[in-house]
Scaffold this motif. Structure first.
Motif, PDB file in Angstrom:
ATOM      1  N   VAL A 188      -3.981   3.580  -6.228  1.00  0.00           N
ATOM      2  CA  VAL A 188      -4.174   4.295  -4.966  1.00  0.00           C
ATOM      3  C   VAL A 188      -5.607   4.124  -4.481  1.00  0.00           C
ATOM      4  N   ARG A 211      -3.985   9.895   3.678  1.00  0.00           N
ATOM      5  CA  ARG A 211      -3.076  10.633   2.791  1.00  0.00           C
ATOM      6  C   ARG A 211      -3.825  11.135   1.563  1.00  0.00           C
ATOM      7  N   HIS A 212      -4.701  10.314   1.025  1.00  0.00           N
ATOM      8  CA  HIS A 212      -5.465  10.693  -0.153  1.00  0.00           C
ATOM      9  C   HIS A 212      -6.347  11.906   0.138  1.00  0.00           C
ATOM     10  N   ASP A 244      -6.425   0.304   3.336  1.00  0.00           N
ATOM     11  CA  ASP A 244      -5.443   0.863   4.263  1.00  0.00           C
ATOM     12  C   ASP A 244      -5.885   2.257   4.702  1.00  0.00           C
ATOM     13  N   ALA A 270       0.843   4.274  -2.728  1.00  0.00           N
ATOM     14  CA  ALA A 270       0.693   5.684  -2.386  1.00  0.00           C
ATOM     15  C   ALA A 270       1.859   6.500  -2.928  1.00  0.00           C
ATOM     16  N   VAL A 288      -3.416   5.165   3.912  1.00  0.00           N
ATOM     17  CA  VAL A 288      -3.406   5.664   2.533  1.00  0.00           C
ATOM     18  C   VAL A 288      -4.645   6.523   2.289  1.00  0.00           C
ATOM     19  N   ALA A 315       0.826  -1.208   0.000  1.00  0.00           N
ATOM     20  CA  ALA A 315       0.000   0.000   0.000  1.00  0.00           C
ATOM     21  C   ALA A 315       0.858   1.253   0.000  1.00  0.00           C
ATOM     22  N   ASP A 316       1.979   1.194   0.698  1.00  0.00           N
ATOM     23  CA  ASP A 316       2.863   2.353   0.778  1.00  0.00           C
ATOM     24  C   ASP A 316       3.489   2.667  -0.577  1.00  0.00           C
ATOM     25  N   ALA A 335      -5.656   0.717  -2.968  1.00  0.00           N
ATOM     26  CA  ALA A 335      -4.881   0.688  -1.719  1.00  0.00           C
ATOM     27  C   ALA A 335      -5.621   1.372  -0.583  1.00  0.00           C
ATOM     28  N   MET A 336      -6.250   2.503  -0.844  1.00  0.00           N
ATOM     29  CA  MET A 336      -6.885   3.221   0.259  1.00  0.00           C
ATOM     30  C   MET A 336      -8.156   2.525   0.731  1.00  0.00           C
TER      31      MET A 336
END
Length: 209
Positions: free
Chosen positions: A120, A133-134, A127, A70, A130, A66-67, A123-124
């Protein structure tokens, strides 16, 4: 400066260059792996193998799959920020200018970075980090529209920022389903609708509360 410091400086610069090159190589290889297999089916092992690297090196750069997803999207953020700076710098705010901006710059960005957007979003969904962050990326994009937000001060400042953020998130969701996931839409019709929405809202924001 001592002789030791003189000797260490080029060495540290070389190490930094090596680190950056490895970082970019993993990102490039992750993009290829995700594009070929999708986010969910891809593994860290697939990315390591594509990069001809090691798990130890991968984890020196990224926390997990996931990282790196991102990180891949974050690499596209300067281009994403630029499209909103262009919207903030219209010589004259007209519906025609907004439509042309959407057509050339917004849809162009989403088509170019379709893999980054796809991974992304996947992933989000799994997670929370993430996802957080999004959301912050969206806030930062909204701040690029600052010329339209200047009259909203005090308690109203957050109102204007939230309106701008919702405008961006709405556009993002549409482009994700349309240009990334392939849900069919008539391009000219969608551009007309988006131009109406963005032009009216930008005019409203520019006028102030």
């Amino acid at each position: 400066m001592t002789g030791t410091q003189t000797e260490l400086s080029p060495r540290n610069a070389f190490r930094e260059q090596q680190w950056r090159e490895a970082h970019e190589r993993y990102l490039d290889c992750a993009r290829k792996v995700f594009a070929g297999s999708g986010y969910h089916a891809s593994t860290v092992g697939d990315i390591v193998e594509a990069a001809n690297g090691s798990r130890a090196t991968f984890y020196a750069h990224f926390r997990d799959k996931a990282d790196i997803a991102a990180g891949l999207f974050e690499r596209a953020l300067p281009a994403g920020a630029e499209i909103y700076r262009l919207a903030a710098g219209f010589p004259e705010l007209t519906r025609a200018a907004v439509r042309a901006w959407l057509d050339e710059h917004v849809l162009g960005f989403w088509s170019r970075y379709d893999v980054e957007v796809m991974v992304v979003n996947d992933a989000m969904a799994a997670d929370p980090g993430v996802a957080a962050r999004h959301y912050q990326w969206g806030v930062d994009a909204a701040r690029e529209l600052r010329p339209y937000l200047e009259k909203w001060t005090g308690a109203q400042e957050q109102v204007a920022l939230t309106r701008a953020l919702l405008l961006i998130l709405q556009l993002e969701r549409l482009c994700y389903h349309w240009l990334v996931r392939g849900v069919p839409h008539d391009r000219e019709m969608m551009l007309d609708i988006l131009a109406d929405l963005w032009f009216r809202e930008l005019e409203f924001l520019r006028a102030g509360p």
